[in-house]
Design a protein around this motif. Structure first.
Motif, PDB file in Angstrom:
ATOM      1  N   THR A   1     -92.754 -31.409  -6.184  1.00  0.00           N
ATOM      2  CA  THR A   1     -91.862 -32.475  -6.019  1.00  0.00           C
ATOM      3  C   THR A   1     -91.774 -33.627  -6.785  1.00  0.00           C
ATOM      4  OG1 THR A   1     -93.677 -33.470  -4.554  1.00  0.00           O
ATOM      5  CG2 THR A   1     -92.129 -31.747  -3.666  1.00  0.00           C
ATOM      6  N   GLY A   2     -92.441 -33.854  -8.027  1.00  0.00           N
ATOM      7  CA  GLY A   2     -92.276 -34.884  -8.925  1.00  0.00           C
ATOM      8  C   GLY A   2     -92.306 -34.488 -10.249  1.00  0.00           C
ATOM      9  N   LEU A   3     -93.788 -34.587 -10.587  1.00  0.00           N
ATOM     10  CA  LEU A   3     -94.407 -34.116 -11.835  1.00  0.00           C
ATOM     11  C   LEU A   3     -95.348 -33.204 -11.612  1.00  0.00           C
ATOM     12  CD1 LEU A   3     -94.282 -37.518 -13.881  1.00  0.00           C
ATOM     13  CD2 LEU A   3     -92.651 -35.584 -14.320  1.00  0.00           C
ATOM     14  N   GLY A   4     -95.501 -32.217 -12.502  1.00  0.00           N
ATOM     15  CA  GLY A   4     -96.481 -31.233 -12.319  1.00  0.00           C
ATOM     16  C   GLY A   4     -97.222 -31.064 -13.899  1.00  0.00           C
ATOM     17  N   GLY A   5     -98.602 -31.091 -13.796  1.00  0.00           N
ATOM     18  CA  GLY A   5     -99.175 -31.034 -15.057  1.00  0.00           C
ATOM     19  C   GLY A   5     -99.145 -29.768 -15.748  1.00  0.00           C
ATOM     20  N   GLN A   6     -99.267 -29.714 -17.192  1.00  0.00           N
ATOM     21  CA  GLN A   6     -99.083 -28.614 -17.954  1.00  0.00           C
ATOM     22  C   GLN A   6     -99.921 -28.993 -19.119  1.00  0.00           C
ATOM     23  OE1 GLN A   6     -94.576 -28.974 -18.890  1.00  0.00           O
ATOM     24  NE2 GLN A   6     -94.413 -27.326 -17.206  1.00  0.00           N
ATOM     25  N   THR A   7     -99.841 -27.758 -20.127  1.00  0.00           N
ATOM     26  CA  THR A   7    -100.643 -28.179 -21.281  1.00  0.00           C
ATOM     27  C   THR A   7     -99.593 -27.170 -22.287  1.00  0.00           C
ATOM     28  OG1 THR A   7    -102.730 -27.948 -22.430  1.00  0.00           O
ATOM     29  CG2 THR A   7    -102.137 -26.227 -20.972  1.00  0.00           C
ATOM     30  N   ASP A   8    -100.214 -27.173 -23.672  1.00  0.00           N
ATOM     31  CA  ASP A   8     -99.266 -26.484 -24.745  1.00  0.00           C
ATOM     32  C   ASP A   8     -99.529 -25.011 -24.328  1.00  0.00           C
ATOM     33  OD1 ASP A   8     -98.538 -28.813 -26.076  1.00  0.00           O
ATOM     34  OD2 ASP A   8    -100.105 -28.657 -27.420  1.00  0.00           O
ATOM     35  N   ALA A   9     -98.723 -24.277 -24.564  1.00  0.00           N
ATOM     36  CA  ALA A   9     -98.840 -22.696 -24.332  1.00  0.00           C
ATOM     37  C   ALA A   9    -100.171 -22.113 -25.057  1.00  0.00           C
ATOM     38  CB  ALA A   9     -97.560 -22.098 -25.009  1.00  0.00           C
ATOM     39  N   ASN A  10    -100.785 -21.635 -23.993  1.00  0.00           N
ATOM     40  CA  ASN A  10    -102.393 -21.105 -24.390  1.00  0.00           C
ATOM     41  C   ASN A  10    -102.361 -19.604 -24.237  1.00  0.00           C
ATOM     42  OD1 ASN A  10    -102.328 -20.792 -21.583  1.00  0.00           O
ATOM     43  ND2 ASN A  10    -103.981 -22.426 -21.488  1.00  0.00           N
TER      44      ASN A  10
END
Length: 224
Positions: free
Chosen positions: A166-175
């Motif tokens: 609903t706002g921002l979701g946590g991510q990381t570089d493709a692993n």
């Protein structure tokens, strides 16, 4: 000397390019620094996090409109035991979700995304992100207790889980871990855009102990 200077300039340009993060809609998003946070104190038999470790801290983020409205991943239960799901964990920010806030599909038949949108989930429920401001970096996990939902994943089968961003979701570089976002009305691969959504799930190998409420009068009647 000129060749060396040219190589140095090219390297600097390349480094700055790789450092930039672009949303699917073309918006520039800065990389987020890792920060310390308190881990959940509950201990379970089995923990899975798409980042590779429990409570992995995101290094980037995806917005609900620029990256995807939903974040999901599929998991193979190769533990050798039936899994009784107990908790979901998502580093996210935003307002409270609706009825389909968190979602789980059972027995996917393979590591593939669902055939339909989040409303096709076998199990679902509402939740409120710990950080309600949709503009705040999603570095804090929201933990959702699903231990009373009786969600069982048999050994050797797959399941899928995720949440409404609903706002921002946590991510990381493709692993190497495949995740998908609901973008332009399809489950769009995040790895194709160089990212992995951060999603966590916990489980026990033993199911909850069944309890039965018995009145004192019922107990006394057994001894008449």
């Amino acid at each position: 000397m000129k060749k060396l200077s040219l190589v140095l300039i090219i390297c600097l340009i390349a480094a700055s390019s790789f450092g930039a993060i672009i949303d699917k809609n073309g918006t520039d998003v800065p990389t987020k620094p890792a920060v310390a946070q308190a881990a959940d104190s509950a201990k379970d038999d089995w923990v899975y996090n798409t980042g590779g470790s429990e409570d992995f801290i995101p290094t980037s983020q995806g917005s609900f409109d620029g990256w995807g409205e939903w974040f999901i991943t599929t998991v193979m239960n190769d533990s050798g035991e039936d899994l009784y799901l107990t908790e979901l964990g998502f580093p996210c920010s935003g307002p409270a979700t609706g009825e389909f806030g968190w979602v789980v599909w059972i027995d996917m038949g393979g590591l593939v995304p669902p055939a339909g949108p989040a409303s096709t989930a076998h199990y679902y429920g509402a939740f409120s992100p710990i950080e309600p401001d949709p503009a705040v970096d999603p570095l804090v996990y929201t933990y959702i207790d699903i231990s009373t939902e009786n969600i069982v994943v048999p050994a050797g089968t797959t399941f899928c889980f995720g949440y409404d961003n609903t706002g921002l979701g946590g991510q990381t570089d493709a692993n190497g871990v495949e995740t998908w976002s609901w973008y332009t009305e399809i489950w769009d691969s995040d790895s194709a855009w160089g990212r992995t959504d951060i999603l966590q799930v916990k489980a026990n190998f033993d199911g909850p102990v069944a309890t039965q409420n018995v009145s004192f009068d019922q107990v006394k009647s057994l001894f008449r």
